[in-house]
Scaffold this active site. Structure first.
Site, mmCIF file in Angstrom:
data_model
loop_
_atom_site.group_PDB
_atom_site.id
_atom_site.type_symbol
_atom_site.label_atom_id
_atom_site.label_comp_id
_atom_site.label_asym_id
_atom_site.label_seq_id
_atom_site.Cartn_x
_atom_site.Cartn_y
_atom_site.Cartn_z
ATOM 1 N N LYS A 276 0.808 -1.236 0.000
ATOM 2 C CA LYS A 276 0.000 0.000 0.000
ATOM 3 C C LYS A 276 0.837 1.281 0.000
ATOM 4 O O LYS A 276 0.499 2.255 0.666
ATOM 5 C CB LYS A 276 -0.957 0.006 1.204
ATOM 6 C CG LYS A 276 -1.978 -1.118 1.164
ATOM 7 C CD LYS A 276 -2.905 -1.115 2.340
ATOM 8 C CE LYS A 276 -2.264 -1.651 3.598
ATOM 9 N NZ LYS A 276 -3.192 -1.958 4.653
ATOM 10 N N ASP A 312 -5.733 -5.828 10.312
ATOM 11 C CA ASP A 312 -7.067 -5.200 10.318
ATOM 12 C C ASP A 312 -8.187 -6.212 10.035
ATOM 13 O O ASP A 312 -9.318 -6.047 10.511
ATOM 14 C CB ASP A 312 -7.147 -4.010 9.342
ATOM 15 C CG ASP A 312 -6.623 -4.317 7.952
ATOM 16 O OD1 ASP A 312 -6.123 -5.425 7.726
ATOM 17 O OD2 ASP A 312 -6.704 -3.423 7.081
HETATM 18 C C1 BGC Z 1 -2.026 -5.871 3.585
HETATM 19 C C2 BGC Z 1 -2.904 -6.624 4.536
HETATM 20 C C3 BGC Z 1 -4.084 -5.763 4.928
HETATM 21 C C4 BGC Z 1 -4.795 -5.265 3.695
HETATM 22 C C5 BGC Z 1 -5.986 -4.385 4.024
HETATM 23 C C6 BGC Z 1 -2.834 -5.328 2.419
HETATM 24 O O1 BGC Z 1 -2.031 -4.532 1.613
HETATM 25 O O2 BGC Z 1 -1.012 -6.702 3.090
HETATM 26 O O3 BGC Z 1 -2.188 -7.007 5.671
HETATM 27 O O4 BGC Z 1 -4.942 -6.522 5.710
HETATM 28 O O5 BGC Z 1 -3.902 -4.531 2.908
HETATM 29 O O6 BGC Z 1 -5.641 -3.283 4.750
#
Ligand code: BGC
Length: 569
Positions: A276, A312
């Site tokens: 992200k 989360d």
């Molecule tokens: C992460 C996860 C997370 C998801 C939603 C992903 O990029 O790897 O750990 O739960 O985003 O936030």
């Protein structure tokens, strides 16, 4: 309606079936055409001379004449219908996905509608052809679902785990809340462009009081050093605690850290890789709880007891499970996407803890990485490749990049840029913004698809934001089509994922806790998911989707609370 309208319709119909109309309309150089124009059946006059000699031929000719008559009358009908349609808004409602919205007590059918212009000109047809690669069918969905199940199995198995794209990390969270938890807790929530500190008090009669503060995480922090990031987190926590005069207390803290972590215990989590848009140095491969504790201890002005680190999705599941005991899946469709589910210990080959009751554990699938080993190549488009290439982590999180909010707008933008280059959309519009990476926000997709059919109010607002004014209805409609293709594909993919988990768990009645901006704000996402999952699972299985409120805050407190045991109330 005058004579002209009906003759035109007759002509166009005959042209499309026989290719013989053209200028005959005016020139009348063919007696056949002339007859058609006047509404007479063909052969009526010039067949009468010789049909006496051959009764079989005569009967055939009569049949032809009668069919021609019928054809002309149908063409008149068609022309009348066309005329009446032209008075109405230029859209037809098409039947879409029928969705059974089932609550525990009742169910009702909801129709997810799709709209398509009635007058499909050649430009529109080309646009639709262009977008065809984004359309995934039932065969694609079930192939995806099957492959995802295989990847989950690989991830859970010690022998194949290292080779698996979907890692399926056991979280060490085994107890779901009973609803009888109580106490005062702190929660930290890091997973996107904001960071939150939350103070929560849980008590009798479903008391759940929360006080929280949001702090921005700048681009510099997201991509700087890990030390700076954790110092910032510790400083926000200290300010928060001092402002509420709890800095002298030692409260249990749940740390929601929404990135892929390999857990080695409830309060030990090693970051595998950033997602992200984060890329802080010196954190991958480290235990983030240690990094947090170090940053807090360095300050010396606050004291906390970090009881657990969680994803989360786990928070989301815990938060819903507190109210609904059938809740067994936690799903996030926001900036990123991921799901966790409750798995039997005996099916978790990776499990290295005790096998006492409860004999299950929440597994964080990290399904965003599905496709990283080519599993989705059969549906990945050139636009997905471009989005991936332009990202901070190319080749990683392929499933996430085809679904989640961080990328959805960018996929749409990539398609639009190609349509512009093919002269199919936005002629004579300023295109600087549209040509800028990341400038078509995912929120536009939700806004554009929120407009009523034939109305483009929100669509034009979004376009205005991109510097485009006086955009034609035709272009707005094409833009909506592109958005629908991308968001529907995302909805279908998430549905395939949830179906894979439901089939794997094989419970007959499961509630899926969901949170995330795409799920919350996209006007059709929920219906798309409900209908598609229902279709894939069949009626034998019951499932429900439950919106989770603030799983990352509440869930973190609940994980800490469950550890403390039930209160004597
Ligand atoms: C992460 C996860 C997370 C998801 C939603 C992903 O990029 O790897 O750990 O739960 O985003 O936030």
């Amino acid at each position: 309606m005058g004579q002209t309208a009906s003759t035109t319709a007759v002509c166009s119909r005959i042209q499309s079936s026989a290719g013989a109309c053209g200028d005959n309309n005016h020139g009348n150089n063919s007696p056949v055409a002339a007859n058609r124009m006047q509404g007479y059946p063909l052969f009526k006059s010039n067949t009468s001379n010789n049909n006496n000699s051959n009764p079989h031929k005569m009967s055939l000719e009569l049949k032809i004449a009668s069919l021609e008559e019928e054809l002309i009358s149908k063409n008149r009908e068609l022309a009348a219908l066309r005329e009446s349609i032209s008075q109405k808004p230029g859209f037809a409602k098409l039947e879409g996905d029928v969705c059974i919205r089932s609550t525990r007590k009742q169910s009702a059918a909801v129709l997810v509608q799709s709209y398509e212009p009635l007058t499909v000109n050649s430009r529109r047809r080309k646009i639709e052809d262009y977008c065809r690669d984004l359309v995934i069918n039932n065969d694609h969905i079930s192939r995806m679902e099957q492959r995802l199940r295989e990847s989950i199995e690989k991830g859970l198995d010690k022998k194949t785990h290292d080779m698996a794209s979907v890692k399926c990390f056991p979280t060490y969270v085994r107890e779901l809340p009973s609803g009888h938890e109580c106490g005062k807790f702190l929660a930290l929530d890091l997973g996107g462009t904001n960071f939150r500190v939350v103070l929560i008090e849980i008590g009798e009669n479903e008391k759940f009081e929360m006080d929280n503060e949001v702090y921005a995480i700048s681009q510099d922090l997201m991509n700087g050093s890990g030390d700076d990031l954790f110092d910032h987190i510790a400083s926000c926590l200290a300010n928060f605690a001092k402002a509420r005069k709890i800095d002298k207390e030692v409260l249990p803290l749940g740390f929601t850290f929404s990135f892929p972590c390999k857990q080695k215990g409830l309060a030990v989590g090693e970051l595998i890789s950033w997602t992200k848009g984060f890329s802080c140095k010196g954190v991958e491969g480290e235990d983030v709880v240690t990094l947090l504790k170090n940053a807090i201890n360095k300050r010396g002005d606050i004291h906390v007891d970090v009881a657990a680190i969680l994803n989360d999705t786990t928070g989301c599941l815990m938060s819903c499970a507190w109210k609904n005991h059938n809740c067994r899946i936690g799903l996030i469709i926001g900036t990123g996407t991921n799901a966790c589910y409750l798995e039997d210990l005996e099916k978790v080959g990776l499990w290295d803890g005790d096998i006492n009751n409860p004999k299950h554990v929440i597994v964080n699938t990290e399904w965003g990485a599905f496709g990283d080993h080519g599993e989705l190549d059969f549906i990945v488009t050139k636009w997905d490749h471009r989005v991936d290439e332009g990202s901070i982590n190319p080749g990683k999180q392929i499933f996430e990049k085809m679904i989640s909010g961080m990328y959805m707008g960018e996929v749409v933008r990539q398609v639009l840029v190609d349509l512009v280059d093919e002269d199919l959309i936005f002629a004579k519009q300023p295109l600087e913004n549209l040509r800028t990476r990341g400038r078509f926000y995912t929120k536009y997709v939700s806004e554009i698809e929120s407009d009523q059919v034939g109305d483009y109010t929100q669509c034009r607002e979004a376009l205005k934001d991109l510097g485009m004014t006086n955009v034609t209805d035709e272009d707005c409609s094409a833009l909506r089509h592109v958005c629908e293709c991308v968001s529907r594909r995302a909805g279908f993919m998430v549905s395939a994922g949830i179906t894979a988990l439901l089939k794997k768990m094989d419970y007959k009645d499961v509630v899926v806790a969901i949170d995330g901006s795409v799920f919350r704000f996209h006007p059709h996402f929920e219906n798309i998911m409900r209908s598609r999952i229902r279709q894939l699972m069949g009626t034998e299985y019951k499932f429900d989707l439950m919106l989770s409120t603030d799983g990352s805050g509440r869930g973190a407190a609940l994980v800490a609370a469950v550890l403390m045991g039930e209160c004597a109330i």
